[in-house]
Design a protein around this motif. Structure first.
Motif, mmCIF file in Angstrom:
data_model
loop_
_atom_site.group_PDB
_atom_site.id
_atom_site.type_symbol
_atom_site.label_atom_id
_atom_site.label_comp_id
_atom_site.label_asym_id
_atom_site.label_seq_id
_atom_site.Cartn_x
_atom_site.Cartn_y
_atom_site.Cartn_z
ATOM 1 N N ARG A 171 -11.022 11.105 1.737
ATOM 2 C CA ARG A 171 -9.720 11.724 1.453
ATOM 3 C C ARG A 171 -9.850 13.214 1.187
ATOM 4 O O ARG A 171 -10.888 13.689 0.734
ATOM 5 N N LEU B 44 -1.859 9.832 4.830
ATOM 6 C CA LEU B 44 -2.366 8.695 4.069
ATOM 7 C C LEU B 44 -1.303 8.171 3.122
ATOM 8 O O LEU B 44 -0.706 8.923 2.357
ATOM 9 N N THR C 19 -9.089 4.344 0.234
ATOM 10 C CA THR C 19 -7.641 4.405 0.444
ATOM 11 C C THR C 19 -6.828 3.651 -0.604
ATOM 12 O O THR C 19 -5.604 3.691 -0.579
#
Length: 273
Positions: free
Chosen positions: A37, A116, A234
């Motif tokens: 990320r 995301l 995630t």
């Protein structure tokens, strides 16, 4: 998907990225990937993800024609081009065009920038359900692109209102399809030690917990746990309140789980400054 990616040795429009239809990544499902990320324009725990990606390439005999420094430069350029304040980066190294259509060859490196979405707040506040599946992921310590079984089985999850599966074999639990698995018993955090991907989020979770055991975890232990959760890039931490039709603990996210989740958010903030 963000507008720019890395492919063919350069930054290009994502819609123009291509792969040969005879690449082992397609005809054999052979390749590796990693995902991390970006928070406040900074790739989170990047060095750890590069460690794993480079090691995966070596273990799968796939040439990686870029150094760590070059990979970081590419990621920085993609961050700038895509204005990646928040999101995810997906690195993929394909199996390549093999002379015998079987042996690993020189593959193709892609780095994609993606939007995301985290799981809903309801899943964090109420917990999720996992479905047991008798399976051990091949070469589990490598993040390969072979997710055929779990993709196929995901249609069952949807019908039964589950978030994911929980792999087990001969009475021992390993992992979920895209996450590491943890239980809490009498205040001790316990997680499987073998047949698993060594998750980067898992690594930091273990450092944040007060009492930890890394060992075999039986199916029966998981059902009798006080708390359970999964961890991944995630999801960070998602509480598990049901496995199949069995309620875990009191059916609510537990105090140890929530404490580690809060500590991880602090750690994330510190590493994104």
């Amino acid at each position: 998907m963000k507008p720019f990616c890395f492919a063919d040795g350069q930054i290009i429009n994502t819609e123009n990225a291509t792969i040969h239809p005879m690449d082992l990544g397609l005809i054999r499902g052979y390749g590796i990937f990693d995902f991390f990320r970006s928070v406040n324009y900074k790739p989170l725990f990047l060095e750890h993800y590069l460690d794993r990606f480079i090691a995966s390439a070596e273990k799968t005999f796939l040439p990686l024609p870029y150094s760590r420094v070059e990979l970081k430069q590419i990621i920085q350029e993609l961050t700038d081009k895509n204005d990646m304040e928040q999101g995810g980066f997906r690195m993929v190294l394909s199996g390549g065009l093999s002379e015998n259509h079987f042996s690993p060859a020189e593959g193709k490196l892609f780095i994609f920038a993606e939007s995301l979405l985290f799981p809903s707040e309801e899943k964090y506040s109420k917990g999720i359900k996992l479905l047991g599946l008798d399976y051990v992921r091949p070469i589990a310590d490598i993040k390969t692109t072979n997710y055929a079984l779990s993709v196929w089985d995901s249609m069952r999850w949807k019908k039964e209102g589950a978030e994911d599966v929980l792999y087990h074999h001969k009475g021992l639990i390993s992992e979920s399809s895209r996450s590491n698995f943890f239980i809490v018993k009498d205040g001790v955090l316990i997680t499987p030690e073998k047949d698993i991907l060594l998750g980067i989020t898992r690594k930091h979770v273990l450092q944040l917990a007060e009492k930890v055991e890394i060992r075999d975890v039986t199916w029966e232990e998981a059902l009798q746990a006080d708390e359970a959760f999964i961890s991944s890039t995630t999801k960070i931490l998602l509480p598990v309140t049901k496995i199949d039709d069995h309620t875990i603990g009191n059916g609510k996210p537990g105090p140890v789980t929530l404490d580690i989740l809060n500590k991880f958010k602090v750690l994330e903030k510190e590493n994104s400054l």
